[in-house]
Design a protein around this motif. Sequence first.
Motif, short mmCIF file in Angstrom:
data_model
loop_
_atom_site.label_atom_id
_atom_site.label_comp_id
_atom_site.label_asym_id
_atom_site.label_seq_id
_atom_site.Cartn_x
_atom_site.Cartn_y
_atom_site.Cartn_z
N ILE A 25 49.86 35.72 74.71
CA ILE A 25 49.46 35.09 73.45
C ILE A 25 50.59 35.37 72.46
CG2 ILE A 25 47.67 34.81 71.72
CD1 ILE A 25 45.88 36.61 73.54
N ASP A 26 51.18 34.30 71.96
CA ASP A 26 52.25 34.43 70.98
C ASP A 26 52.16 33.28 69.99
OD1 ASP A 26 53.40 32.19 72.23
OD2 ASP A 26 54.73 33.42 73.45
N MET A 27 53.15 33.18 69.13
CA MET A 27 53.06 32.16 68.07
C MET A 27 52.99 30.74 68.62
SD MET A 27 56.87 32.37 66.41
CE MET A 27 56.89 30.82 65.57
N SER A 28 53.42 30.52 69.85
CA SER A 28 53.38 29.17 70.41
C SER A 28 51.97 28.72 70.77
CB SER A 28 54.28 29.07 71.65
OG SER A 28 53.71 29.78 72.74
N ASN A 29 51.06 29.67 70.99
CA ASN A 29 49.69 29.30 71.37
C ASN A 29 48.61 30.05 70.59
OD1 ASN A 29 49.74 31.85 72.59
ND2 ASN A 29 50.14 31.04 74.62
N ALA A 30 49.02 30.76 69.55
CA ALA A 30 48.06 31.54 68.76
C ALA A 30 47.01 30.67 68.08
CB ALA A 30 48.78 32.40 67.73
N ASP A 31 47.37 29.46 67.68
CA ASP A 31 46.38 28.56 67.07
C ASP A 31 45.30 28.19 68.08
OD1 ASP A 31 47.50 28.58 64.54
OD2 ASP A 31 48.69 26.77 64.88
N GLU A 32 45.70 27.96 69.32
CA GLU A 32 44.73 27.65 70.38
C GLU A 32 43.80 28.85 70.61
OE1 GLU A 32 44.76 26.28 75.08
OE2 GLU A 32 46.66 26.57 74.04
N PHE A 33 44.37 30.06 70.59
CA PHE A 33 43.60 31.28 70.73
C PHE A 33 42.63 31.45 69.57
CE2 PHE A 33 43.74 36.10 70.13
CZ PHE A 33 42.76 36.36 71.08
N ARG A 34 43.10 31.23 68.35
CA ARG A 34 42.26 31.35 67.16
C ARG A 34 41.10 30.35 67.20
NH1 ARG A 34 44.48 33.35 62.67
NH2 ARG A 34 46.49 32.46 63.25
N THR A 35 41.38 29.13 67.61
CA THR A 35 40.34 28.11 67.73
C THR A 35 39.31 28.50 68.80
OG1 THR A 35 41.85 26.38 67.00
CG2 THR A 35 39.90 25.67 68.24
N ALA A 36 39.79 29.03 69.92
CA ALA A 36 38.87 29.46 70.99
C ALA A 36 37.95 30.57 70.51
CB ALA A 36 39.67 29.91 72.21
N ILE A 37 38.47 31.49 69.72
CA ILE A 37 37.63 32.56 69.15
C ILE A 37 36.56 31.94 68.25
CG2 ILE A 37 37.56 34.55 67.61
CD1 ILE A 37 40.38 35.27 68.61
N ALA A 38 36.98 31.07 67.36
CA ALA A 38 36.04 30.44 66.42
C ALA A 38 34.98 29.63 67.16
CB ALA A 38 36.80 29.55 65.44
N ASP A 39 35.37 28.91 68.20
CA ASP A 39 34.43 28.09 68.95
C ASP A 39 33.45 28.93 69.77
OD1 ASP A 39 35.66 25.85 67.93
OD2 ASP A 39 36.74 25.36 69.79
N ALA A 40 33.92 30.08 70.26
CA ALA A 40 33.06 30.92 71.11
C ALA A 40 32.11 31.78 70.28
CB ALA A 40 33.93 31.81 72.00
N ALA A 41 32.45 32.06 69.05
CA ALA A 41 31.65 32.95 68.19
C ALA A 41 30.52 32.17 67.53
CB ALA A 41 32.55 33.59 67.14
N VAL A 42 29.44 31.98 68.29
CA VAL A 42 28.28 31.25 67.79
C VAL A 42 27.00 32.01 68.11
CG1 VAL A 42 29.38 28.99 67.92
CG2 VAL A 42 28.15 29.87 69.89
N ASP A 43 25.90 31.47 67.67
CA ASP A 43 24.57 31.99 67.99
C ASP A 43 24.25 33.34 67.36
OD1 ASP A 43 24.86 30.76 71.37
OD2 ASP A 43 24.16 29.72 69.59
#
Length: 99
Positions: A25-43
């Motif tokens: 995980i680095d600056m080239s894919n950190a936005d994808e990682f951040r989005t995955a965290i936000a999408d998974a953090a539900v319920d």
Amino acid sequence: MNTPLGLATGRQADGAPVLTVTGEIDMSNADEFRTAIADAAVDGHRLTVDLTGVEYLDSAALAALFAHVDGLSVVANPLLASVLTISGLSRLTTVTILD
């Protein structure tokens, strides 16, 4: 060459979400990682971010974790222990290091 980022979501037996991450995980894919965290953090459950398959993370990855620190816990391999401790993340949320 970087190891590609892999992201998979699942649930624990109690229904709590888990985001399993592999690769780097680095600056080239950190936005994808951040989005995955936000999408998974539900319920209303605490999200477990499983970094045991991560070989490298940089400050952009740490920033993604810090952005959601109130709603997550981290499981990591020993390779990441020092960066998670030195960054202060382990003082703000549960960080479990697995052998």
